[in-house]
Design a protein around this motif. Structure first.
Motif, mmCIF file in Angstrom:
data_model
loop_
_atom_site.group_PDB
_atom_site.id
_atom_site.type_symbol
_atom_site.label_atom_id
_atom_site.label_comp_id
_atom_site.label_asym_id
_atom_site.label_seq_id
_atom_site.Cartn_x
_atom_site.Cartn_y
_atom_site.Cartn_z
ATOM 1 N N THR B 149 -17.357 -25.176 78.929
ATOM 2 C CA THR B 149 -18.071 -23.911 78.809
ATOM 3 C C THR B 149 -17.044 -22.802 79.033
ATOM 4 O OG1 THR B 149 -19.885 -22.567 79.684
ATOM 5 C CG2 THR B 149 -18.711 -23.950 81.257
ATOM 6 N N GLN B 150 -17.403 -21.591 78.647
ATOM 7 C CA GLN B 150 -16.473 -20.475 78.832
ATOM 8 C C GLN B 150 -16.234 -20.243 80.332
ATOM 9 O OE1 GLN B 150 -19.369 -20.375 77.205
ATOM 10 N NE2 GLN B 150 -19.278 -19.178 75.328
ATOM 11 N N VAL B 151 -15.056 -19.731 80.653
ATOM 12 C CA VAL B 151 -14.755 -19.531 82.079
ATOM 13 C C VAL B 151 -13.818 -18.329 82.273
ATOM 14 C CG1 VAL B 151 -12.766 -21.117 82.008
ATOM 15 C CG2 VAL B 151 -13.934 -20.704 84.175
ATOM 16 N N TYR B 272 -9.152 -15.742 80.577
ATOM 17 C CA TYR B 272 -10.461 -16.253 80.160
ATOM 18 C C TYR B 272 -10.268 -17.319 79.102
ATOM 19 C CZ TYR B 272 -11.284 -11.756 82.296
ATOM 20 O OH TYR B 272 -11.268 -10.695 83.169
ATOM 21 N N MET B 273 -10.964 -18.433 79.243
ATOM 22 C CA MET B 273 -10.803 -19.503 78.256
ATOM 23 C C MET B 273 -11.946 -20.493 78.338
ATOM 24 S SD MET B 273 -7.338 -20.872 79.976
ATOM 25 C CE MET B 273 -6.611 -19.293 79.549
ATOM 26 N N TRP B 274 -11.647 -21.775 78.035
ATOM 27 C CA TRP B 274 -12.659 -22.827 78.133
ATOM 28 C C TRP B 274 -12.380 -23.656 79.383
ATOM 29 C CZ3 TRP B 274 -16.793 -22.597 75.076
ATOM 30 C CH2 TRP B 274 -16.704 -21.874 73.890
ATOM 31 N N SER B 275 -13.456 -24.189 79.966
ATOM 32 C CA SER B 275 -13.332 -24.760 81.306
ATOM 33 C C SER B 275 -12.442 -25.997 81.362
ATOM 34 C CB SER B 275 -14.714 -25.069 81.887
ATOM 35 O OG SER B 275 -15.402 -25.983 81.065
ATOM 36 N N ASN B 296 -21.217 -10.469 83.576
ATOM 37 C CA ASN B 296 -22.561 -10.197 83.106
ATOM 38 C C ASN B 296 -22.624 -8.784 82.547
ATOM 39 O OD1 ASN B 296 -25.412 -10.066 83.301
ATOM 40 N ND2 ASN B 296 -25.174 -11.682 84.870
ATOM 41 N N THR B 297 -23.361 -8.597 81.474
ATOM 42 C CA THR B 297 -23.538 -7.231 80.982
ATOM 43 C C THR B 297 -24.809 -6.620 81.544
ATOM 44 O OG1 THR B 297 -24.839 -7.965 79.099
ATOM 45 C CG2 THR B 297 -22.472 -7.818 78.787
ATOM 46 N N GLY B 298 -25.583 -7.421 82.269
ATOM 47 C CA GLY B 298 -26.883 -6.957 82.707
ATOM 48 C C GLY B 298 -27.884 -6.942 81.567
ATOM 49 N N GLY B 299 -27.542 -7.587 80.468
ATOM 50 C CA GLY B 299 -28.397 -7.579 79.283
ATOM 51 C C GLY B 299 -29.613 -8.467 79.398
ATOM 52 N N GLY B 300 -29.590 -9.429 80.317
ATOM 53 C CA GLY B 300 -30.768 -10.246 80.524
ATOM 54 C C GLY B 300 -30.745 -11.575 79.797
ATOM 55 N N SER B 301 -30.058 -11.658 78.633
ATOM 56 C CA SER B 301 -29.989 -12.942 77.937
ATOM 57 C C SER B 301 -28.784 -13.743 78.424
ATOM 58 C CB SER B 301 -29.854 -12.732 76.428
ATOM 59 O OG SER B 301 -30.997 -12.132 75.925
ATOM 60 N N LEU B 302 -28.849 -15.058 78.202
ATOM 61 C CA LEU B 302 -27.751 -15.905 78.616
ATOM 62 C C LEU B 302 -26.695 -15.926 77.515
ATOM 63 C CD1 LEU B 302 -29.952 -18.799 80.006
ATOM 64 C CD2 LEU B 302 -28.681 -17.112 81.342
ATOM 65 N N GLY B 303 -25.459 -15.619 77.878
ATOM 66 C CA GLY B 303 -24.413 -15.551 76.867
ATOM 67 C C GLY B 303 -23.636 -16.839 76.730
ATOM 68 N N GLN B 304 -23.357 -17.472 77.871
ATOM 69 C CA GLN B 304 -22.547 -18.678 77.849
ATOM 70 C C GLN B 304 -23.364 -19.880 77.418
ATOM 71 O OE1 GLN B 304 -19.837 -17.767 81.684
ATOM 72 N NE2 GLN B 304 -19.957 -19.910 81.149
ATOM 73 N N PHE B 305 -22.687 -20.934 77.032
ATOM 74 C CA PHE B 305 -23.353 -22.186 76.707
ATOM 75 C C PHE B 305 -22.402 -23.333 77.007
ATOM 76 C CE2 PHE B 305 -21.648 -20.065 72.970
ATOM 77 C CZ PHE B 305 -20.707 -20.978 72.529
ATOM 78 N N ILE B 306 -22.981 -24.531 77.164
ATOM 79 C CA ILE B 306 -22.152 -25.726 77.336
ATOM 80 C C ILE B 306 -21.967 -26.345 75.968
ATOM 81 C CG2 ILE B 306 -22.132 -28.074 78.247
ATOM 82 C CD1 ILE B 306 -23.529 -26.928 80.737
ATOM 83 N N LYS B 307 -20.736 -26.693 75.658
ATOM 84 C CA LYS B 307 -20.404 -27.111 74.293
ATOM 85 C C LYS B 307 -19.555 -28.373 74.366
ATOM 86 C CE LYS B 307 -16.924 -25.311 71.083
ATOM 87 N NZ LYS B 307 -15.879 -26.194 71.572
#
Lengths: 297, 429
Positions: B149-151, B272-275, B296-307
């Motif tokens: 995941t992103q890190v 910043y990269m991949w975990s 976090n942007t405070g936008g409320g949606s989840l940005g990251q994902f596990i890939k």
């Protein structure tokens, strides 16, 4: 036919290694790329025939194609004269009969052997980087140099400098040309009290014209095909902001990064035509400034 | 010896050469070739070393079998793979990426693994989500050999020296500004953070936090020009405050490896990269690294994902599918092989393997695993794979971002231009 062979056989024997390479290794792929240029081909699925679509897209809609042409033309027009001037200047110095001239010739030729190598391109990155060798030297004299490779308005000049440094091959040819100018012409000029500058323009340049022409054509073709150094120096991207988007680099990325073999083949054929056109123009204009000694006019 | 003439000597040499040629022809008879499989992957020094060790292990455990390993860097990998696909001489097993999986599967260059499951290939301990990530049109075409995941990776010493504090699992871009300024002011680092203006992955995260799926189901680029303008504007503010690297430095790092990141060179405290790269980063550094989510942007949606970070796929050109899938199975199950591989390619999909590895983690692997556990439940669903042309959109993004970094264009103008170009790239692909 027999007469022709008798006359030209030695020439063909000398050409043989090249001819074998051309017919057995290069000719097939070259023809294949012509065919592929009329197809859409991603290397995984079979090619699809699309007629002239690739060429139409290139000329009508591909802005990066024009950008690549612009960058490449700028490079050719800057680097070829620059390299020839440096090559001629060094050749004239070496022609003055310095001791141990063989060593100097080898030393000066070295950059052209190394020049297209990956190692030198990496070295060039180090020289022109933000905290690289060049800026360190400039800082000594109080100049705050830019990051040469990150700034689109100067990045091309780093490549031109690299090209200038690789003057070895044309220099050797100039040297041979200079050696073949009869010394008595200079002696006669000395007696007539012609200055060195006058001698250069009245004797050296005119008599060297065929050699200059030969070097010009070869170096021009070479400059259009520049790839290794720019691939390394621009990280394979043509960055910053496409300022180093050389035609060959664009072609390579279209082919091997985005898997558009058909389009890349079309680009390759357009490049071939461009080089052919420039060579043709050079030959056409040459009759006005190149005179061969054995020519009767 | 005295009557050995030059002619005789040549005769002897010719006979010897003929014999060598004949024996090498026999050596590649059909039978021998079937017991020799090729494995091709993109790597780095640490990954290559681990992979070759696993190959040795497999050969020891299976006498008479030969595995030929072939490795190159990421950027040359796909060129060579496409060439081999066209030439019909792909390795038996190839490393696969989520971005290319669908193209290779749908064009028949790789084979479904379903016929081998339960026979030569054992995936009984796999997480279901890990299996699902490798499916194309309902069939398993790619075996997960690690997830990531992103890190945000940071230098714990510099953060401590800066005196600033933050919660790495829940922090905002305002926190980043505050911490990065403190790092730049209070420590030996020149800047607080690497600049991400040219980092496509992080713009994707930003757009997803703003509620746009990236890429959208219809294959169009996610977000709106205004979102991208905001992203570039925010990084401009970070640069202006001295918190982020200057624009020229960011541009000159484009396309370079992890050894040139500000974190490794000590000029910044954040990269910043991949975990799965945490382990590799730590191996290049003396200071201890920490791992956090993207801000976090405070936008409320989840940005990251596990890939799925990497897959292994069986190709159309395999000479021995049975053997190849058996090798694959060892890769994800064999206790010794999985111990050698560790977490370098990402978190293993098998729960049994994860439990077995846990006691012997290095500190960096511990950071990696703890981080991966901490983000569970805080990440969104895996977006659909990027459409054809996505790689080119990425390059275009970097070009327009460069104009912003150089101050030649306003963030909004560059963002609008990027969206226009992206549309035409995707329409053509």
């Amino acid at each position: 036919m027999k007469k022709f062979l008798q006359k030209n056989a030695p020439g063909y024997v000398f050409l043989a290694p090249w001819l074998v390479g051309f017919f057995f290794l290069a000719a097939g792929p070259i023809l294949a790329s012509l065919v592929l240029s009329f197809t859409k081909y991603d290397m995984i699925s079979p090619p699809q025939f699309v007629g002239l679509d690739q060429y139409i897209f290139m000329f009508e809609r591909d802005r990066r194609f024009y950008k690549a042409l612009q960058v490449t033309f700028s490079f050719v027009f800057l680097s070829v004269p620059a390299r020839l001037i440096v090559a001629l200047a060094i050749a004239m110095i070496l022609d003055k009969g310095i001791r141990a001239i063989g060593i100097y010739r080898a030393l000066y030729y070295l950059p052209s052997i190394l020049g297209s190598s990956i190692a030198v391109a990496i070295l060039w990155r180090q020289v022109f980087a933000g905290e690289g060798v060049l800026n360190t030297i400039l800082a000594q004299v109080g100049i705050d140099g830019p990051n040469w490779l990150a700034n689109p308005s100067v990045s091309l000049y780093t490549l031109v400098t690299l090209a200038m440094w690789q003057f070895g091959a044309p220099m050797l040819i100039f040297l041979a040309g200079l050696r073949s100018i009869p010394q008595d012409l200079y002696e006669a000029a000395e007696i007539d009290a012609a200055s060195k500058v006058r001698q250069f323009f009245a004797i050296t340049l005119p008599l060297l014209a065929p050699v200059i022409f030969f070097n010009l054509v070869l170096q021009m073709i070479d400059a259009f095909k520049t790839f290794n150094s720019v691939f390394i120096i621009s990280n394979g991207l043509g960055s910053p902001a496409d300022s180093l988007l050389f035609y060959t680099l664009y072609l390579f990325n279209e082919a091997f990064k985005f898997f558009r073999m058909g389009y890349a083949s079309a680009l390759a054929w357009v490049l071939l035509l461009i080089i052919a056109a420039f060579t043709f123009i050079a030959f056409m204009t040459s009759r006005y400034w190149v005179h061969y000694e054995n020519e009767r006019d | 010896m005295t009557n050995l003439t030059r002619r005789k000597m040549l005769g002897v040499m010719a006979a010897g050469a003929g014999g060598v040629a004949a024996s090498s022809l026999m050596g590649t008879s059909a039978f021998a070739q079937e017991m020799r499989i090729r494995h091709y992957w993109w790597g780095n020094p640490s990954r290559d070393e681990r992979t070759f060790k696993v190959i040795e292990l497999f050969q020891e455990n299976n006498p008479g079998v030969e595995v030929a390993g072939e490795t190159v860097g990421w950027s040359d990998y796909w060129t060579k793979l496409a060439t081999q696909t066209a030439g019909g001489n792909m390795a038996d097993l190839v490393q696969m990426d989520y971005r290319y999986l669908f193209e290779y599967a749908r064009r028949g260059a790789i084979q479904p693994l379903d016929p081998y499951i339960g026979n030569s290939l054992d995936v009984s301990n796999f997480d279901q989500s890990a299996l699902d990530g490798g499916k194309v049109d309902g069939q398993l075409y790619a075996l997960n050999i690690g997830s990531n995941t992103q890190v945000s990776i940071f230098n714990t010493r510099l953060i401590e020296e800066s005196g600033a504090e933050f919660d790495p699992i829940n922090w905002t871009y305002e926190d980043l500004m505050r911490v990065a300024v403190a790092v730049a002011e209070n420590t030996g680092a020149t800047f607080g953070t690497d600049d991400l203006s040219l980092g496509y992955v992080f713009w994707e995260d930003w757009a997803q936090q703003a509620g746009h799926q990236f890429y959208a189901e219809d294959g169009s680029i996610g977000g709106r020009p205004q979102d991208l303008a905001d992203f570039w504007q925010m990084w401009t503010e970070l640069r202006d405050a001295g918190a982020a690297q200057d624009g020229e430095t960011a541009i000159s790092l484009l396309g370079t490896g992890m050894n040139e990141t500000g974190l490794v060179t000590g000029t910044t405290a954040f990269s910043y990269m991949w975990s799965n790269q945490i382990v590799g980063m730590q191996s290049l550094m003396e200071d201890t690294v920490g791992a956090g989510m993207l801000p976090n942007t405070g936008g409320g949606s989840l940005g990251q994902f596990i890939k799925p970070s990497m897959f292994m796929s069986l190709t159309r050109d395999t000479v021995n599918a049975e053997l190849a899938t058996q090798y694959m199975s060892d890769w994800v199950n064999h206790p010794e092989a999985t111990a050698i591989l560790g977490l370098e390619r990402g978190i293993p999909a098998s729960s049994v393997v994860r439990d077995a590895l846990a006691p012997s983690f290095t500190p960096a692997e511990k950071v990696s695993v703890d981080y991966f556990s901490a983000v569970q439940g805080k990440v969104g669903a895996l977006p659909p794979p990027p459409p054809a042309g996505a790689g080119e959109v990425n390059d275009a993004f970097q070009r327009w971002g460069t104009e912003v970094l150089l101050g030649n264009m306003s963030p909004l103008d560059a963002a609008t231009a990027h969206f226009d170009e992206a549309d035409s790239i995707l329409a053509r692909a």
